[in-house]
Design an enzyme around this catalytic site. Structure first.
Site, mmCIF file in Angstrom:
data_model
loop_
_atom_site.group_PDB
_atom_site.id
_atom_site.type_symbol
_atom_site.label_atom_id
_atom_site.label_comp_id
_atom_site.label_asym_id
_atom_site.label_seq_id
_atom_site.Cartn_x
_atom_site.Cartn_y
_atom_site.Cartn_z
ATOM 1 C CG HIS A 123 46.874 46.603 6.216
ATOM 2 N ND1 HIS A 123 46.193 46.186 7.239
ATOM 3 C CD2 HIS A 123 46.192 45.643 5.454
ATOM 4 C CE1 HIS A 123 45.548 45.213 7.079
ATOM 5 N NE2 HIS A 123 45.288 44.695 6.072
ATOM 6 C CG ASP A 124 47.667 48.259 10.143
ATOM 7 O OD1 ASP A 124 47.711 49.248 10.820
ATOM 8 O OD2 ASP A 124 46.758 47.894 9.640
ATOM 9 N N GLY A 141 48.413 41.479 6.589
ATOM 10 C CA GLY A 141 48.271 42.284 7.415
ATOM 11 C C GLY A 141 48.640 42.161 8.967
#
Length: 261
Positions: A123-124, A141
């Site tokens: 994520h991100d 992440g």
């Protein structure tokens, strides 16, 4: 215009938007908030969850899991996204997660990247253009990857780290700090700098003068024996005559995590 070709066994939810010439293979799933650009193809058993935007002429070879929920305990179902550019290749069992509400809300991938089998982007993450992720390369992440980075097989990057443009991360190296542009990282427990990526720079058209300037910048940071502040001062001198030294210095000055040294 060429209508999308969808295998009878595939599921494409109402609300999904497929561009001209898109091909969806056997046993695929395309979610309701997925937008796919022209000419993109999905091999068998791929799943794409939204909100996800995919550009033109991407190839998902098979068994890819794209746009899944972030693997983060702080995620509680908020609206988060994945954005993928053009002409990327995703090999078997690649997994790409959407962002988190507390981390910017989006995972973003640029253009012309190769993701080989079993690679993972958490994520991100923010990934540039023309990168290669070899088999089993893994990003935690919030990782940022510059352009033309090569991640060798089984390499891994700790959360919130940054990898500068043109860096080469060797096989099995575990990166737990920021890696400035142009560096080569090799495994020794955790990965450590082992010079600059000279061969990669030559292949991308860097001439001898540019490579020499980058070597001087590397020596100032990693071989001078001084403090990081001393290295910054030396880099500032080199930056007067070298755009690449300026890029090296700018990366270091913008680092929020410790520099990998």
């Amino acid at each position: 215009m060429t209508a999308p070709r969808i295998h009878p066994s595939a599921v494409v939810e109402a609300g999904a938007r497929l561009g001209d010439g898109v091909e969806v293979g056997a046993f695929c799933y395309i979610g309701a908030e997925v937008e796919v650009g022209d000419g993109t193809t999905f091999g068998p058993h791929c799943s794409v969850h939204g909100p996800t935007r995919i550009g033109r002429e991407n190839r998902f070879i098979g068994h890819c899991a794209i746009g899944g929920e972030p693997q983060d305990k702080k995620y509680h179902g908020e609206r988060v996204e994945l954005e993928i550019g053009d002409r990327n290749l995703f090999r078997e069992f690649t997994t790409i997660n959407r962002g988190t509400g507390t981390g910017g809300g989006i995972t973003r991938i640029g253009h012309d990247n190769w993701f080989l089998a079993y690679t993972h982007v958490a994520h991100d993450c923010m990934i540039g253009n023309s990168c290669v992720f070899s088999n089993n390369a893994t990003l935690a992440g919030h990782v940022t990857i510059g352009d033309h980075v090569i991640m060798s097989g089984f390499a891994g990057v700790h959360q919130f780290c940054r990898i500068g443009a043109h860096a080469f991360i060797g096989m099995g190296a575990l990166v737990n700090g920021d890696v400035p542009p142009f560096l080569m990282i090799a495994q020794d427990g955790y990965g450590r700098p082992r010079g600059i990526n000279s061969e990669g720079l030559k292949r991308r058209g860097f001439d001898a003068d540019r490579i020499s300037a980058i070597k001087r910048a590397y020596r100032a940071v990693y071989m001078s024996g001084g403090s990081l502040e001393d290295a910054r001062a030396k880099l500032a001198e080199l930056a007067a005559d070298s755009e690449d030294a300026r890029a090296f210095l700018a990366f270091i000055e913008s680092s929020e995590r410790p520099l990998l040294r």
